[in-house]
Design an enzyme around this catalytic site. Structure first.
Site, mmCIF file in Angstrom:
data_model
loop_
_atom_site.group_PDB
_atom_site.id
_atom_site.type_symbol
_atom_site.label_atom_id
_atom_site.label_comp_id
_atom_site.label_asym_id
_atom_site.label_seq_id
_atom_site.Cartn_x
_atom_site.Cartn_y
_atom_site.Cartn_z
ATOM 1 N N PRO A 18 11.459 62.863 88.811
ATOM 2 C CA PRO A 18 10.747 61.587 88.718
ATOM 3 C C PRO A 18 11.390 60.685 87.677
ATOM 4 O O PRO A 18 12.086 61.147 86.773
ATOM 5 C CB PRO A 18 9.333 62.002 88.308
ATOM 6 C CG PRO A 18 9.477 63.353 87.689
ATOM 7 C CD PRO A 18 10.638 63.998 88.367
ATOM 8 N N ILE B 185 13.372 56.717 86.720
ATOM 9 C CA ILE B 185 14.377 55.774 87.217
ATOM 10 C C ILE B 185 15.644 56.527 87.597
ATOM 11 O O ILE B 185 16.191 57.289 86.804
ATOM 12 C CB ILE B 185 14.693 54.707 86.147
ATOM 13 C CG1 ILE B 185 13.412 53.962 85.755
ATOM 14 C CG2 ILE B 185 15.750 53.733 86.646
ATOM 15 C CD1 ILE B 185 13.582 53.028 84.577
ATOM 16 N N GLY C 7 19.473 57.348 88.188
ATOM 17 C CA GLY C 7 20.696 56.961 87.506
ATOM 18 C C GLY C 7 21.746 56.457 88.479
ATOM 19 O O GLY C 7 21.704 56.755 89.675
ATOM 20 N N ASP D 257 22.286 69.696 74.605
ATOM 21 C CA ASP D 257 23.363 70.558 75.075
ATOM 22 C C ASP D 257 23.236 70.712 76.589
ATOM 23 O O ASP D 257 22.143 70.613 77.154
ATOM 24 C CB ASP D 257 23.270 71.928 74.396
ATOM 25 C CG ASP D 257 24.510 72.781 74.616
ATOM 26 O OD1 ASP D 257 25.569 72.209 74.959
ATOM 27 O OD2 ASP D 257 24.430 74.002 74.435
#
EC number: 2.7.11.5
Length: 605
Positions: free
Chosen positions: A328, A330, A332, A383
């Site tokens: 869920p 925005i 990329g 990481d």
């Protein structure tokens, strides 16, 4: 059904197994030598040397694996070895590990080598270590001269102050302490402040791991206090207070504080461990609930952590039924992100194509992720675990996710029976996207999120990292409330950036223009222009101007860049400054400063 051969009759099988173990032993010897060197560098306050050492150690494992693969191919024509001999190789290897002190790591090394040679159809427990073969329970070095995993101290005999002093001095650090008696008094005061006065049970004792944990400019003493049925964790960072003098900076007495210093957003410790499983077992007792995979990773054995994580994933898949879904939030431009709701991680795949205005390549993005892996993350960058050829059951993939994968990353997909094999992906801890945290948070949470965001960017700046894309959606909030950066495709070294002020508009047309009226180079950054993207929400704006009004001033950014160019490495603390003894108990430091005024002035600076 067991398909293993009844007789171990292959000399080649034994020779290959022995060669593989020799290369693992070489790797682990280099790993331990790095920890020993870290102690010497810490004592000399050679911070640039420590950074270099940490970077070099990260690549050492892959170098040994590649060397081993080349030897096996050159001397044994490894790719032509038949299946029965490969099974014998594994059995011979198991036999060689029966008295080994790092068997779990040696098994992982075996897997790494085999995965470079064998087709993925061999990635099962007949040929590699899908499951561990050698137990590490109660594993210790029993040689008389060996250093134990931890030492036990009994304050009831000599008193707490004497015991604490002995704990510190037993590490035999070369520089003297500025005022060890003062620091011990601070530790005792902090213990009293945290727990009050507690009755000493017959089993009252302190256990301290025998090696120091080195990272940044600190060396950590890590241990636990045992009293009746209570196990109280602690960590004591030792720092240089001025050239040639050491001090105990604080004592961390809560599990959440220890979990932060061992978190996935910090660089790996350098610590000398003869029996790593014993260290990890000890750390599990003071941080229960923290996965062993994360602990192995935090102590520098990231490949073992990666192996354990994958086993955890397979175990979870066999004991759950929910489906992987598109993450869920925005979407990329360069990464497709999906998640399994019942598993606290996200899976990130580099897309085949990037829409404008993105101008990058898959190789460049992978280099950015490698940059972060090798850089000091300071608790502000997540990481990542990098995997190749990951097979996921198609039945567990949501149909919308499959469509998205076929649309965005078809070059990385391969259907294999009931599985979908993804040729390359990254895995990170799942966090709450900062934009959603700010959007849905209370006023107090918004203020905390904004304060943390500003602190995160400023700390990254001092560590020579420019995030590139400053939008809140590229940052996450951890379960401990820390803001962490996790979108690396536009990351740059701050020293490679050209910090600029926005030139004044030449006329009214410039002032009203939606486009820049000035030239913008590929490495130019304009902090003054970030406001419209970050301050749209009134609550966010108020908190931002309260805590980080200087954020949009180019002078702040340029000052950090100038210090970096001068070779300065700033101080970073993975705990709140209010916990530092010099802040928490200033009256205890006045006597020291009065005896040596120059020290007080230096500490104040």
């Amino acid at each position: 059904m067991n398909h293993f051969p009844k007789l171990l009759s292959s000399q080649i099988g034994f020779d290959v197994a022995q060669s593989m173990l020799e290369y693992f032993d070489r790797h682990y010897r280099i790993f331990r030598e790095a920890a020993v060197e870290a102690k010497a560098l810490f004592e000399r306050a050679d911070w640039h040397g420590l950074q270099r050492l940490a970077r070099e150690r990260i690549t050492s494992y892959d170098e040994r694996v590649q060397e081993c693969v080349e030897v096996l191919q050159d001397e044994y024509d490894a790719e032509s070895i038949d299946d029965e001999v490969w099974q014998q190789i594994k059995l011979h290897y198991i036999g060689l590990l029966t008295s080994h002190r790092q068997p779990e790591c040696a098994e992982t090394f075996f897997n790494s080598v085999c995965c470079k040679i064998l087709h993925r159809s061999y990635f099962n427990n007949d040929f590699i270590f899908v499951r561990p073969a050698i137990s590490t329970e109660y594993l210790e070095n029993d040689e008389p001269a060996a250093k134990p995993t931890y030492r036990a101290y009994y304050p009831g005999t000599d008193g707490l102050a004497v015991t604490l002093e002995r704990i510190v001095t037993n590490f035999q650090l070369e520089p003297p302490f500025e005022d060890l008696a003062r620091d011990i008094a601070c530790v005792m005061q902090a213990i009293h402040d945290e727990f009050g006065r507690f009755d000493e049970a017959p089993n009252f004792q302190i256990h301290v791991l025998s090696s120091l944990f080195f990272r940044n400019k600190s060396a950590y003493i890590v241990g636990r206090i045992i009293n009746a049925d209570r196990v109280l964790p602690f960590a004591v960072p030792i720092r240089h207070v001025r050239p040639g003098l050491l001090a105990l900076d604080t004592v961390l007495l809560r599990r959440d504080l220890l979990q932060i210093i061992f978190s996935f957003s910090h660089s790996y410790f350098l610590v000398d461990m003869d029996v790593p499983s014993a260290y990890v077992d000890f750390l599990c007792t003071i941080m229960p609930g923290k996965p062993k995979a994360e602990i192995y990773t935090s102590v520098g054995l990231q490949k073992q952590g990666k192996n354990l994580f994958y086993r955890d994933l397979l175990h979870h898949l066999s004991h759950s039924s929910d489906r992987f879904i598109v993450a869920p939030g925005i979407k990329g431009l360069v990464m497709l992100v999906f998640t399994l709701p019942s598993f606290p991680y996200v899976f990130k795949i580099i897309k085949d194509h990037f829409p404008p205005p993105k101008e990058t390549t898959r190789r460049q993005i992978m280099e950015k992720y490698l940059l972060v892996k090798r850089h000091d993350r300071l608790g502000r960058m997540a990481d990542t675990l990098e995997y190749s050829s990951v097979a996921l059951p198609l039945a567990r993939l949501d149909h919308a996710l499959v469509r998205e994968l076929e649309k965005e990353v078809p070059s990385l997909l391969e259907y294999e029976g009931d599985n979908l094999v993804i040729k390359h992906l990254y895995i990170e801890r799942r966090m709450t996207p900062l934009n959603l945290y700010l959007q849905n948070g209370t006023d107090a949470e918004v203020e905390h999120g904004v304060k943390e965001y500003g602190n995160a960017v400023k700390e990254l700046m001092k560590a020579n990292i420019f995030p590139g894309d400053m939008l809140y959606k590229n940052f996450g909030v951890t379960r401990h409330g820390r803001v962490v950066f996790y979108d690396y495709d536009e990351i740059e070294y701050l020293t490679d950036c050209n910090v600029r002020r926005v030139p004044p508009p030449r006329n009214e047309e410039d002032e009203l223009s939606g486009e820049p009226w000035y030239t913008v180079g590929p490495h130019d950054i304009f902090p003054e222009t970030y406001g419209p993207f970050l301050l749209g929400d009134p609550r966010v704006r108020a908190a931002f101007l309260k805590h980080h009004a200087d954020f949009f001033d180019p002078a702040l950014w340029q000052a950090s860049k100038d210090k970096l160019l001068q070779g300065e490495l700033p101080d970073f603390f993975p705990y709140d400054a209010s916990l530092r003894f010099c802040v928490r108990y200033p009256e205890r430091f006045r006597a020291t400063d009065e005896r040596a005024p120059a020290r007080g002035a230096q500490r104040a600076a």
